[in-house]
Design an enzyme around this catalytic site. Structure first.
Site, PDB file in Angstrom:
ATOM      1  N   HIS A 178       1.457   4.141  -3.046  1.00 33.15           N
ATOM      2  CA  HIS A 178       1.236   5.566  -2.808  1.00 33.15           C
ATOM      3  C   HIS A 178       2.518   6.381  -2.950  1.00 33.15           C
ATOM      4  O   HIS A 178       2.467   7.559  -3.281  1.00 33.15           O
ATOM      5  CB  HIS A 178       0.569   5.793  -1.448  1.00 33.15           C
ATOM      6  CG  HIS A 178      -0.895   5.524  -1.490  1.00 33.15           C
ATOM      7  ND1 HIS A 178      -1.405   4.247  -1.438  1.00 33.15           N
ATOM      8  CD2 HIS A 178      -1.956   6.346  -1.609  1.00 33.15           C
ATOM      9  CE1 HIS A 178      -2.726   4.305  -1.521  1.00 33.15           C
ATOM     10  NE2 HIS A 178      -3.089   5.563  -1.633  1.00 33.15           N
ATOM     11  N   TYR A 212       0.841  -1.203   0.000  1.00 31.39           N
ATOM     12  CA  TYR A 212       0.000   0.000   0.000  1.00 31.39           C
ATOM     13  C   TYR A 212       0.876   1.253   0.000  1.00 31.39           C
ATOM     14  O   TYR A 212       0.657   2.176  -0.782  1.00 31.39           O
ATOM     15  CB  TYR A 212      -0.927  -0.014   1.219  1.00 31.39           C
ATOM     16  CG  TYR A 212      -1.923   1.108   1.238  1.00 31.39           C
ATOM     17  CD1 TYR A 212      -3.141   0.981   0.588  1.00 31.39           C
ATOM     18  CD2 TYR A 212      -1.652   2.306   1.906  1.00 31.39           C
ATOM     19  CE1 TYR A 212      -4.072   2.019   0.597  1.00 31.39           C
ATOM     20  CE2 TYR A 212      -2.565   3.340   1.921  1.00 31.39           C
ATOM     21  CZ  TYR A 212      -3.783   3.183   1.269  1.00 31.39           C
ATOM     22  OH  TYR A 212      -4.689   4.219   1.281  1.00 31.39           O
ATOM     23  N   TRP A 261      -7.392   3.589 -10.720  1.00 33.72           N
ATOM     24  CA  TRP A 261      -6.697   3.514  -9.430  1.00 33.72           C
ATOM     25  C   TRP A 261      -7.374   2.508  -8.507  1.00 33.72           C
ATOM     26  O   TRP A 261      -6.720   1.704  -7.853  1.00 33.72           O
ATOM     27  CB  TRP A 261      -6.626   4.901  -8.781  1.00 33.72           C
ATOM     28  CG  TRP A 261      -5.917   4.890  -7.460  1.00 33.72           C
ATOM     29  CD1 TRP A 261      -6.490   4.957  -6.226  1.00 33.72           C
ATOM     30  CD2 TRP A 261      -4.502   4.782  -7.227  1.00 33.72           C
ATOM     31  NE1 TRP A 261      -5.531   4.906  -5.244  1.00 33.72           N
ATOM     32  CE2 TRP A 261      -4.293   4.799  -5.835  1.00 33.72           C
ATOM     33  CE3 TRP A 261      -3.397   4.685  -8.066  1.00 33.72           C
ATOM     34  CZ2 TRP A 261      -3.028   4.716  -5.260  1.00 33.72           C
ATOM     35  CZ3 TRP A 261      -2.139   4.603  -7.493  1.00 33.72           C
ATOM     36  CH2 TRP A 261      -1.963   4.620  -6.105  1.00 33.72           C
ATOM     37  N   TRP A 262      -8.704   2.565  -8.443  1.00 28.93           N
ATOM     38  CA  TRP A 262      -9.428   1.618  -7.603  1.00 28.93           C
ATOM     39  C   TRP A 262      -9.137   0.184  -8.018  1.00 28.93           C
ATOM     40  O   TRP A 262      -8.924  -0.677  -7.167  1.00 28.93           O
ATOM     41  CB  TRP A 262     -10.925   1.879  -7.657  1.00 28.93           C
ATOM     42  CG  TRP A 262     -11.363   3.125  -6.968  1.00 28.93           C
ATOM     43  CD1 TRP A 262     -10.675   3.863  -6.052  1.00 28.93           C
ATOM     44  CD2 TRP A 262     -12.609   3.780  -7.145  1.00 28.93           C
ATOM     45  NE1 TRP A 262     -11.424   4.933  -5.642  1.00 28.93           N
ATOM     46  CE2 TRP A 262     -12.619   4.916  -6.299  1.00 28.93           C
ATOM     47  CE3 TRP A 262     -13.728   3.536  -7.935  1.00 28.93           C
ATOM     48  CZ2 TRP A 262     -13.698   5.780  -6.223  1.00 28.93           C
ATOM     49  CZ3 TRP A 262     -14.801   4.397  -7.867  1.00 28.93           C
ATOM     50  CH2 TRP A 262     -14.787   5.506  -7.013  1.00 28.93           C
ATOM     51  N   TYR A 319      -3.988  16.143   2.005  1.00 31.66           N
ATOM     52  CA  TYR A 319      -4.575  14.814   2.149  1.00 31.66           C
ATOM     53  C   TYR A 319      -3.540  13.872   2.746  1.00 31.66           C
ATOM     54  O   TYR A 319      -2.442  13.725   2.222  1.00 31.66           O
ATOM     55  CB  TYR A 319      -5.013  14.347   0.768  1.00 31.66           C
ATOM     56  CG  TYR A 319      -5.741  13.034   0.658  1.00 31.66           C
ATOM     57  CD1 TYR A 319      -6.127  12.285   1.760  1.00 31.66           C
ATOM     58  CD2 TYR A 319      -6.064  12.541  -0.595  1.00 31.66           C
ATOM     59  CE1 TYR A 319      -6.800  11.095   1.620  1.00 31.66           C
ATOM     60  CE2 TYR A 319      -6.739  11.344  -0.754  1.00 31.66           C
ATOM     61  CZ  TYR A 319      -7.106  10.625   0.353  1.00 31.66           C
ATOM     62  OH  TYR A 319      -7.775   9.440   0.211  1.00 31.66           O
TER      63      TYR A 319
END
Length: 104
Positions: A22, A18, A76-77, A41
C-alpha cells in the site's frame, strides 16, 4: 457524501507486506478509486486478530459498484490475494459494518 466501513482479513504475519504494497499503491489504481467517487480512504489493522478495518467517504453518485469489472482492480486483487482471505475471483472477503454511533 456517505461514510462506509468494512472489515477484511489479513493472513497472519503479512502486515509488513500489506503495508509495503500500500505504500507503493499503483497510481492508476488510485485514479480509478478517485474516479469512482471514493474520498478519504483509510485502512487500519488489529494485529491481535489480523482484521483490517476500512473506512471511506464516497460521493452520493459514486461508481464503486463498477470497480470489480475494472482491469486494474482485478490486477490489484490478484496482487494481494496471497496475503489476504479472498473470494474465488481473488477479491477480498469484505464484511460491511453497520453504523451504530456517531459523534460530530
Amino acid at each position: 457524501m456517505e461514510k462506509i466501513a468494512f472489515t477484511m482479513q489479513l493472513n497472519p504475519g503479512c502486515q509488513e507486506e500489506y503495508k509495503k504494497r500500500h505504500d507503493y499503491i499503483w497510481p492508476q489504481l488510485l485514479l480509478e478509486l478517485k474516479g469512482a467517487g471514493i474520498r478519504d480512504y483509510s485502512i487500519f489493522l488489529d494485529e491481535g486478530s489480523w482484521t483490517l478495518f476500512g473506512v471511506l467517504w464516497r460521493v452520493d453518485e459514486h461508481g464503486m459498484n463498477e470497480l470489480p469489472e475494472k482491469a486494474i482492480m482485478k490486477k490489484w486483487w490478484a496482487h494481494m490475494a496471497d496475503i489476504m482471505v479472498t473470494n474465488p475471483n481473488k477479491s477480498p472477503v469484505v464484511n460491511s459494518l453497520k453504523p451504530v454511533f456517531h459523534m460530530d
